[in-house]
Design a protein around this motif. Sequence first.
Motif, mmCIF file in Angstrom:
data_model
loop_
_atom_site.group_PDB
_atom_site.id
_atom_site.type_symbol
_atom_site.label_atom_id
_atom_site.label_comp_id
_atom_site.label_asym_id
_atom_site.label_seq_id
_atom_site.Cartn_x
_atom_site.Cartn_y
_atom_site.Cartn_z
ATOM 1 N N PRO A 2 0.828 -1.218 0.000
ATOM 2 C CA PRO A 2 0.000 0.000 0.000
ATOM 3 C C PRO A 2 0.860 1.265 0.000
ATOM 4 C CG PRO A 2 0.082 -0.931 2.211
ATOM 5 C CD PRO A 2 0.829 -1.886 1.327
ATOM 6 N N ARG A 3 1.232 1.715 -1.170
ATOM 7 C CA ARG A 3 2.161 2.842 -1.314
ATOM 8 C C ARG A 3 1.661 4.100 -0.591
ATOM 9 N NH1 ARG A 3 6.226 4.872 -4.888
ATOM 10 N NH2 ARG A 3 5.900 7.032 -5.489
ATOM 11 N N HIS A 4 0.358 4.290 -0.533
ATOM 12 C CA HIS A 4 -0.173 5.518 0.071
ATOM 13 C C HIS A 4 0.179 5.653 1.545
ATOM 14 C CE1 HIS A 4 -3.293 2.449 0.733
ATOM 15 N NE2 HIS A 4 -3.622 3.135 1.810
ATOM 16 N N LEU A 5 0.454 4.538 2.207
ATOM 17 C CA LEU A 5 0.798 4.601 3.634
ATOM 18 C C LEU A 5 2.203 5.149 3.873
ATOM 19 C CD1 LEU A 5 -0.677 1.242 4.981
ATOM 20 C CD2 LEU A 5 -1.730 3.516 4.947
ATOM 21 N N PHE A 6 3.010 5.193 2.818
ATOM 22 C CA PHE A 6 4.402 5.617 2.962
ATOM 23 C C PHE A 6 4.609 7.102 2.678
ATOM 24 C CE2 PHE A 6 4.513 1.082 2.451
ATOM 25 C CZ PHE A 6 5.552 0.669 3.281
ATOM 26 N N VAL A 7 3.539 7.826 2.388
ATOM 27 C CA VAL A 7 3.631 9.274 2.179
ATOM 28 C C VAL A 7 2.751 9.982 3.201
ATOM 29 C CG1 VAL A 7 4.069 8.944 -0.279
ATOM 30 C CG2 VAL A 7 1.735 9.350 0.503
ATOM 31 N N LEU B 201 20.781 -5.666 0.447
ATOM 32 C CA LEU B 201 21.120 -4.423 1.129
ATOM 33 C C LEU B 201 20.542 -3.253 0.345
ATOM 34 C CD1 LEU B 201 22.694 -2.704 3.222
ATOM 35 C CD2 LEU B 201 24.664 -2.829 1.672
ATOM 36 N N GLU B 202 19.829 -2.388 1.053
ATOM 37 C CA GLU B 202 19.313 -1.154 0.451
ATOM 38 C C GLU B 202 20.036 0.029 1.082
ATOM 39 O OE1 GLU B 202 15.077 1.224 -0.037
ATOM 40 O OE2 GLU B 202 15.548 0.234 1.858
ATOM 41 N N ILE B 203 20.534 0.921 0.247
ATOM 42 C CA ILE B 203 21.157 2.154 0.726
ATOM 43 C C ILE B 203 20.164 3.290 0.521
ATOM 44 C CG2 ILE B 203 23.127 3.704 0.537
ATOM 45 C CD1 ILE B 203 23.843 0.858 1.443
ATOM 46 N N GLY B 204 19.646 3.815 1.621
ATOM 47 C CA GLY B 204 18.661 4.889 1.560
ATOM 48 C C GLY B 204 17.263 4.384 1.853
ATOM 49 N N THR B 205 16.963 4.171 3.124
ATOM 50 C CA THR B 205 15.643 3.653 3.510
ATOM 51 C C THR B 205 14.531 4.592 3.076
ATOM 52 O OG1 THR B 205 16.705 2.724 5.479
ATOM 53 C CG2 THR B 205 14.286 2.733 5.429
ATOM 54 N N GLY B 206 14.744 5.894 3.304
ATOM 55 C CA GLY B 206 13.730 6.879 2.937
ATOM 56 C C GLY B 206 12.393 6.598 3.578
ATOM 57 N N SER B 207 11.362 6.463 2.765
ATOM 58 C CA SER B 207 10.009 6.215 3.267
ATOM 59 C C SER B 207 9.832 4.782 3.763
ATOM 60 C CB SER B 207 8.990 6.486 2.161
ATOM 61 O OG SER B 207 9.117 5.498 1.129
ATOM 62 N N GLY B 208 10.678 3.865 3.282
ATOM 63 C CA GLY B 208 10.519 2.448 3.595
ATOM 64 C C GLY B 208 9.801 1.668 2.507
ATOM 65 N N TYR B 209 9.299 2.359 1.499
ATOM 66 C CA TYR B 209 8.508 1.695 0.450
ATOM 67 C C TYR B 209 9.338 0.709 -0.369
ATOM 68 C CZ TYR B 209 5.584 1.157 -3.738
ATOM 69 O OH TYR B 209 4.862 0.646 -4.789
ATOM 70 N N GLN B 210 10.518 1.137 -0.812
ATOM 71 C CA GLN B 210 11.355 0.227 -1.594
ATOM 72 C C GLN B 210 11.715 -1.014 -0.779
ATOM 73 O OE1 GLN B 210 13.340 0.439 -5.109
ATOM 74 N NE2 GLN B 210 12.755 -1.566 -4.293
ATOM 75 N N VAL C 30 19.883 0.933 5.100
ATOM 76 C CA VAL C 30 20.679 1.949 5.782
ATOM 77 C C VAL C 30 20.115 3.332 5.454
ATOM 78 C CG1 VAL C 30 22.968 2.967 6.021
ATOM 79 C CG2 VAL C 30 22.735 0.504 5.696
ATOM 80 N N GLU C 31 19.973 4.166 6.475
ATOM 81 C CA GLU C 31 19.427 5.516 6.305
ATOM 82 C C GLU C 31 20.246 6.486 7.158
ATOM 83 O OE1 GLU C 31 17.910 8.781 5.434
ATOM 84 O OE2 GLU C 31 16.949 7.080 4.418
ATOM 85 N N ARG C 32 20.570 7.660 6.595
ATOM 86 C CA ARG C 32 21.362 8.620 7.362
ATOM 87 C C ARG C 32 20.529 9.554 8.223
ATOM 88 N NH1 ARG C 32 22.662 13.768 4.670
ATOM 89 N NH2 ARG C 32 21.486 13.957 2.732
ATOM 90 N N ALA D 90 9.876 5.134 8.885
ATOM 91 C CA ALA D 90 9.808 3.937 8.049
ATOM 92 C C ALA D 90 9.589 2.691 8.897
ATOM 93 C CB ALA D 90 11.088 3.801 7.231
ATOM 94 N N ARG D 91 10.296 2.602 10.014
ATOM 95 C CA ARG D 91 10.144 1.442 10.898
ATOM 96 C C ARG D 91 8.713 1.324 11.407
ATOM 97 N NH1 ARG D 91 12.947 -2.693 11.037
ATOM 98 N NH2 ARG D 91 10.887 -3.350 10.350
ATOM 99 N N ARG D 92 8.121 2.447 11.762
ATOM 100 C CA ARG D 92 6.752 2.459 12.277
ATOM 101 C C ARG D 92 5.761 1.986 11.199
ATOM 102 N NH1 ARG D 92 6.813 7.247 13.541
ATOM 103 N NH2 ARG D 92 5.563 8.243 11.912
ATOM 104 N N ILE D 93 5.930 2.476 9.976
ATOM 105 C CA ILE D 93 5.027 2.087 8.892
ATOM 106 C C ILE D 93 5.199 0.611 8.549
ATOM 107 C CG2 ILE D 93 4.423 2.465 6.473
ATOM 108 C CD1 ILE D 93 5.397 5.388 6.869
ATOM 109 N N LEU D 94 6.438 0.174 8.432
ATOM 110 C CA LEU D 94 6.717 -1.222 8.087
ATOM 111 C C LEU D 94 6.176 -2.180 9.144
ATOM 112 C CD1 LEU D 94 10.344 -0.717 6.755
ATOM 113 C CD2 LEU D 94 8.371 -1.413 5.386
ATOM 114 N N ASP D 95 6.365 -1.837 10.406
ATOM 115 C CA ASP D 95 5.823 -2.676 11.481
ATOM 116 C C ASP D 95 4.302 -2.696 11.430
ATOM 117 O OD1 ASP D 95 8.354 -3.248 12.348
ATOM 118 O OD2 ASP D 95 8.317 -1.862 14.057
ATOM 119 N N GLY D 96 3.718 -1.557 11.061
ATOM 120 C CA GLY D 96 2.267 -1.452 11.016
ATOM 121 C C GLY D 96 1.618 -2.327 9.967
ATOM 122 N N ILE D 97 2.358 -2.661 8.906
ATOM 123 C CA ILE D 97 1.797 -3.520 7.860
ATOM 124 C C ILE D 97 2.429 -4.923 7.887
ATOM 125 C CG2 ILE D 97 1.181 -1.582 6.371
ATOM 126 C CD1 ILE D 97 3.635 -2.252 4.650
ATOM 127 N N GLY D 98 3.124 -5.213 8.986
ATOM 128 C CA GLY D 98 3.669 -6.554 9.164
ATOM 129 C C GLY D 98 4.937 -6.858 8.403
#
Length: 219
Positions: free
Chosen positions: A37-42, A86-95, A109-111, A119-127
């Motif tokens: 659900p991409r809309h949850l990441f914005v 490995l992903e460089i640049g977590t950003g929203s967490g969508y990728q 990895v995210e700076r 991102a962690r909160r959204i990802l945990d929220g959708i399992g």
Amino acid sequence: MTNMLDFSIARRQMVERQIKGRGVSDPLVIKAMQRIPRHLFVEEALQSQAYSDFPLPIGEKQTISQPFMVAFMTQALALKGGERVLEIGTGSGYQAAVLDQIASRVYSVERFASLARRARRILDGIGQNNINIKVTDGTFGWEEEAPFDAIIVTAGAPSIPTRYLDQLVVGGRLVIPVGEFGSQILKRVTRTAAKEYHEENLLDCRFVPLVGKFGWEKE
């Protein structure tokens, strides 16, 4: 106010028009794009635009990539299922969420700590809890968890950091935008032997800069 049915329809249209319609054919990638659900990441104010064919701001001068680019880069990794990525640049967490639909484990990895927390909160929220997130300079990769079957970089680098190449298994793929500010070429590098690599140019692209010791010094 957009409801969940509207989002479901918009996501289906996104996949048909922007993903399959532009040549992405990997069934694993298509299935992943259909599920997340991409809309949850914005931000809520931008959710009505979440399935449109352009990037959107997510804070800290960063963006969530356009759907086509997420799908294209994921397909370029040539994942079959079960890989460590490995992903460089977590950003929203969508990728990361899309990758997690295919890979066995995703390391991201995210700076910016604020983006990593969100991102962690959204990802945990959708399992999507099969994703490790670390706040650090992404140009170092994640040496403690290396080697990886695939590495994806969601920011434009002035050149390819050798640490990424060193952290690939033989046969592993790195997908990374390389070039000047605001204009890069998306490259795929395959590690063909211990000290041998095969590099391909995939398409022109435009990403935020990869900032860090082995990237750009500043945005």
